[in-house]
Design an enzyme around this catalytic site. Structure first.
Site, short mmCIF file in Angstrom:
data_model
loop_
_atom_site.label_atom_id
_atom_site.label_comp_id
_atom_site.label_asym_id
_atom_site.label_seq_id
_atom_site.Cartn_x
_atom_site.Cartn_y
_atom_site.Cartn_z
N TYR A 66 -15.34 -25.79 -35.09
CA TYR A 66 -14.62 -26.08 -33.85
C TYR A 66 -15.59 -26.08 -32.67
O TYR A 66 -16.17 -25.06 -32.31
CB TYR A 66 -13.54 -25.03 -33.60
CG TYR A 66 -12.48 -24.93 -34.68
CD1 TYR A 66 -12.30 -25.92 -35.62
CD2 TYR A 66 -11.66 -23.80 -34.74
CE1 TYR A 66 -11.33 -25.82 -36.61
CE2 TYR A 66 -10.69 -23.69 -35.73
CZ TYR A 66 -10.53 -24.69 -36.65
OH TYR A 66 -9.59 -24.57 -37.63
N GLU A 98 9.87 -29.22 -27.98
CA GLU A 98 10.74 -29.88 -27.01
C GLU A 98 10.07 -31.10 -26.37
O GLU A 98 10.74 -31.91 -25.72
CB GLU A 98 11.18 -28.89 -25.94
CG GLU A 98 12.13 -27.81 -26.46
CD GLU A 98 13.38 -28.40 -27.10
OE1 GLU A 98 14.18 -29.02 -26.38
OE2 GLU A 98 13.54 -28.25 -28.33
#
Length: 303
Positions: free
Chosen positions: A52, A207
């Site tokens: 990463y 959402e």
């Protein structure tokens, strides 16, 4: 936050883990705020990898969490060898590379031991016995408490389960990718835990799904299909939104020790944590979600 035992180890990890891959230099001061908030909210499992940011991620996590090192469970991964220009990498599960890369991870993380060291991939064609020997030596030398693998390949997972002392398998697992479920009974029998990565499927189970491009996709599902499924799911979720339901679904599997989700803002992290303030999924809700998000099986890497 509740904790679950990882395999047969003495590591007890928070049900919500933090996937450090979501941290990035461009987030600036928000990175530290996110990690500090995770700690304050009871998260104790932090998962990074040498790949990463080509080491940046480990360096930042090590610097930020060194003052609470004894209070957290720190996990990292190795097996990918960077090229000299650090713009790409090659897979290298050799004993020599694993042990060398591990030493570099320790330096970046500013610690002298890793709670859980994981092989960051793997195939059935690897020199797996050599790789296992490297991990076993790191344990015997006192630098690694326990080890595991990060893999989605059934044949590779079964080899390590039967020929090594892995405590965990990190697998991409969510309502949109239920393929790992076929291995859950087997792993439970082997007393090996699952660390679920991607439990909200890169935001498709959040959402914000309706802000995403309907023409996009996740595995075999188009964005439009996912949005329709989420809309139907919302009608049966009572006090939960789709993020809460997605995390609760993953954690409803006893073999899953932790759902490791990332966050690129404090607000996103706190929304994930609200999952544990909501009522648990009922059997009826789980059944409905199973129908809306049907499971597939791995079609490759089986023998």
């Amino acid at each position: 936050m509740n904790k679950r035992r990882l395999g047969s180890s003495d590591l007890y990890v928070s049900e919500l883990g933090f996937g450090c891959m979501s941290l990035a230099p461009e987030l600036g001061n928000e990175n530290e705020k996110i990690l500090r908030t995770a700690l304050e909210q009871g998260i104790n499992y932090f998962d990074t990898a040498d790949l990463y940011g080509f080491g940046w991620n480990e360096e930042f996590v090590g610097k930020t969490l060194k003052d609470v090192r004894q209070d957290i469970i720190l996990a990292t991964k190795g097996g990918n060898e960077w090229n000299q220009s650090k713009d790409g990498w090659n897979w290298n599960p050799s004993k020599k590379h694993i042990k060398s890369a591990f030493k570099d991870s320790l330096k970046r993380l500013q610690t002298d031991y890793i709670d859980l060291y994981q092989l960051h991939g793997g195939t059935i064609d690897d020199p797996m016995d050599e790789t296992i020997e490297a991990f076993e030596e790191l344990v015997s030398e006192g630098h690694v408490r326990y080890y595991g693998i990060s893999s989605i390949r059934p044949n590779t997972i079964k080899y390590y389960a039967e020929h090594s002392n892995i405590q965990s398998v990190m697998m991409q697992y969510s309502l949109l990718d239920r393929r790992p479920e076929e291995l859950f009974s087997y792993l439970k029998e082997q007393n090996i835990s699952v660390i679920a990565r991607g439990p909200v499927a890169k935001g498709w189970l959040s959402e914000k799904v309706f802000e995403k491009n309907p023409e996009g996709h996740y595995l075999n599902d188009t964005g439009s299909d996912i949005q329709q499924k989420v809309e139907k799911a919302k009608h049966i979720l009572r006090d939960k939104n789709i993020t809460h339901a997605a995390l609760q679904y993953v954690l409803s599997q006893p073999v899953v020790a932790t759902a490791t989700a990332g966050a690129s803002s404090v607000e996103q992290l706190l929304e994930n944590i609200k999952t544990f303030d909501r009522s648990a999924l009922t059997k009826e809700e789980i059944a409905t979600l199973n129908t809306l998000f049907p499971a597939e099986i791995y079609e490759t890497h089986r023998a």
